[in-house]
Design an enzyme around this catalytic site. Structure first.
Site, PDB file in Angstrom:
ATOM      1  N   ASN A 147       1.006  -1.055   0.002  1.00  0.00           N
ATOM      2  CA  ASN A 147      -0.214   0.177  -0.076  1.00  0.00           C
ATOM      3  C   ASN A 147       0.786   1.429   0.064  1.00  0.00           C
ATOM      4  O   ASN A 147       0.488   2.363   0.139  1.00  0.00           O
ATOM      5  CB  ASN A 147      -0.877  -0.083   1.166  1.00  0.00           C
ATOM      6  CG  ASN A 147      -0.302  -0.341   2.374  1.00  0.00           C
ATOM      7  OD1 ASN A 147       1.077  -0.156   2.624  1.00  0.00           O
ATOM      8  ND2 ASN A 147      -1.127  -0.315   3.687  1.00  0.00           N
ATOM      9  N   ARG A 285       3.958   7.512  11.349  1.00  0.00           N
ATOM     10  CA  ARG A 285       3.248   6.953  12.823  1.00  0.00           C
ATOM     11  C   ARG A 285       3.212   8.134  13.695  1.00  0.00           C
ATOM     12  O   ARG A 285       4.207   9.163  13.448  1.00  0.00           O
ATOM     13  CB  ARG A 285       4.456   5.880  13.183  1.00  0.00           C
ATOM     14  CG  ARG A 285       4.325   4.748  12.594  1.00  0.00           C
ATOM     15  CD  ARG A 285       3.107   4.088  12.875  1.00  0.00           C
ATOM     16  NE  ARG A 285       3.006   2.588  12.347  1.00  0.00           N
ATOM     17  CZ  ARG A 285       2.475   2.430  11.008  1.00  0.00           C
ATOM     18  NH1 ARG A 285       1.984   3.333  10.235  1.00  0.00           N
ATOM     19  NH2 ARG A 285       2.475   1.014  10.616  1.00  0.00           N
ATOM     20  N   GLN A 314      -4.274   3.706  18.593  1.00  0.00           N
ATOM     21  CA  GLN A 314      -5.273   3.573  17.552  1.00  0.00           C
ATOM     22  C   GLN A 314      -6.149   2.430  18.108  1.00  0.00           C
ATOM     23  O   GLN A 314      -5.758   1.351  18.290  1.00  0.00           O
ATOM     24  CB  GLN A 314      -4.554   3.442  16.519  1.00  0.00           C
ATOM     25  CG  GLN A 314      -3.493   4.513  15.845  1.00  0.00           C
ATOM     26  CD  GLN A 314      -3.361   4.296  14.312  1.00  0.00           C
ATOM     27  OE1 GLN A 314      -3.232   5.177  13.738  1.00  0.00           O
ATOM     28  NE2 GLN A 314      -2.717   3.183  14.185  1.00  0.00           N
ATOM     29  N   HIS A 333      -7.019   6.297  10.365  1.00  0.00           N
ATOM     30  CA  HIS A 333      -5.981   5.532   9.651  1.00  0.00           C
ATOM     31  C   HIS A 333      -6.312   4.708   8.436  1.00  0.00           C
ATOM     32  O   HIS A 333      -6.900   3.650   8.581  1.00  0.00           O
ATOM     33  CB  HIS A 333      -5.059   4.765  10.651  1.00  0.00           C
ATOM     34  CG  HIS A 333      -3.807   4.244  10.168  1.00  0.00           C
ATOM     35  ND1 HIS A 333      -2.828   3.870  11.133  1.00  0.00           N
ATOM     36  CD2 HIS A 333      -3.201   4.525   8.949  1.00  0.00           C
ATOM     37  CE1 HIS A 333      -1.800   3.604  10.325  1.00  0.00           C
ATOM     38  NE2 HIS A 333      -2.014   3.872   8.983  1.00  0.00           N
TER      39      HIS A 333
END
Length: 391
Positions: A147, A285, A314, A333
């Site tokens: 990705n 991050r 998260q 995210h």
């Protein structure tokens, strides 16, 4: 037989999709540089469908159960009584995504008596304590490059959204207004700006390539300098450190992995050295940036905008300051979890499982930790040593 524990994010609030906006995906069989996309022997899913949520199961159930293995899928990952913690002690394999990470702390790894393999369905394995994995001889693998372009596209979108003040302007239109002065009072052109990336690996380099046609001046810093021919092709200026690069830039994008050298890098001091009114985009991050320093910089005007899709922890709590700070373009995210990316990281997860279950080598580019040390991509991208423990 193996027990595979898979932690995925929840289904859509209105139910798992029965139809999709598009009927197919473009066929991509290799990434820039030549690495092939995942090559499992077969898949049991339709590319372009939602695979990363609980009901999608990464398309793994039929494959695993037909071979006699057990698959447990849950979104419940936090707290001592979570499904994840209850199922972990006898799990052989743990799979999770950076977007909904199952934090494998030293304590959890110690409690996972049978754990042999931790797979990141995506890119970025900092939710696994790599030192603890090394000590416990747990192999850590991720679907490298699956990705990267998805994230790079998201970065460019966020840069343009911040600089052009797109989100507030869209809000005016959605709410029935026509307040042109309000929309343009913070809107600028990207053309001619100085744009720099912290790290120029797969994502950072893809961002630079996509920004070059905008007629910007491009900068980068990385522990591995790019070839001179590539610097000349893209018109790149190299800086030995972030501290030397960011004062030159109007826009800075962070594309580095989280490890002890990058944790807390963007603190009050480094942000204070940036141009007043610079923009900062972080899809890497969250802990690379000091949470409260970013908030302070936006409220004081030192930063004109901040955007990203990475948070800590998260999912982020409802009172996280990045939800309400001014001039931000935060999202959950999602940059690396488009339906296009999901088809690749689901296929890559299956490829890793096929190799591990059959006792054949996992692709070197997928490896982060193996045989008691950093390996493959991990030896290039990560460093040992303790960053803030995984939650």
């Amino acid at each position: 037989m193996a027990k595979v524990l898979c932690v995925l994010y929840d289904d859509p609030i209105d139910g798992f999709p029965t139809s999709y906006a598009r009927d197919d995906l473009p066929r991509i069989d290799h990434y820039p540089g030549g690495q092939s996309t995942p090559t499992p022997r077969d898949v049991d899913f339709t590319p372009g469908h939602l695979l990363g949520s609980v009901s999608g199961e990464l398309g793994l159930r039929r494959f695993l159960e037909e071979r006699g293995h057990t698959l447990v899928v849950t979104s419940d990952k936090d707290g001592a009584n979570s499904v994840f913690d209850r199922e972990l002690p006898d799990a052989d394999v743990v799979i999770s995504q950076p977007f909904w990470p199952a934090y494998l702390s030293p304590e959890r790894i110690a409690n996972a008596r049978n754990l042999k393999l931790a797979i990141t369905a995506g890119i970025g394995s900092d939710h696994v304590d790599l030192d603890a994995a090394i000590a416990a001889d747990v192999t850590v693998a991720e679907v490298t490059y699956c990705n990267s372009i998805s994230v790079a596209e998201h970065v460019v979108m966020m840069i343009l959204s911040l600089v052009r003040n797109y989100l507030p302007a869209h809000r005016w239109a959605s709410e029935g207004g026509w307040n042109i002065a309000d929309c343009v009072a913070r809107s600028y052109d990207v053309e001619g700006m100085q744009v720099g990336t912290v790290a120029a690996g797969r994502i950072g380099l893809a961002v630079l390539r996509r920004l070059k046609p905008f007629d910007v001046r491009l900068h980068y810093t990385d522990r591995h300098r790019l070839p001179r021919e590539l610097e000349e092709e893209l018109g790149l200026t190299f800086h030995p450190s972030a501290a030397e690069m960011v004062p030159e830039c109007d826009v800075v994008t962070i594309n580095a992995p989280l490890h002890p050298e990058t944790e807390g890098l963007f603190d009050d001091t480094l942000i204070g050295s940036m141009k007043r009114g610079a923009y900062l985009v972080n899809t890497a991050r969250a802990k690379i940036c000091d949470r409260d320093a970013v908030d302070r910089a936006l409220r004081s005007g030192q930063l004109a905008g901040y955007a990203g899709d990475v948070w800590y922890p998260q999912p982020a709590p409802a009172d996280h300051p990045w939800r309400t700070m001014p001039h931000q373009g935060m999202t959950p995210h999602i940059s690396g979890s488009s339906l296009s990316a999901q088809a690749r990281y689901a296929a890559g997860t299956r490829e890793i499982l096929e190799s591990w279950l059959d006792g054949t080598p996992i692709r070197d580019e997928y490896l982060i930790v193996d045989k008691g040390g950093l390996a493959g991509t991990g030896s290039h991208s990560y460093s040992t040593g303790s960053s803030t423990p995984a939650k």
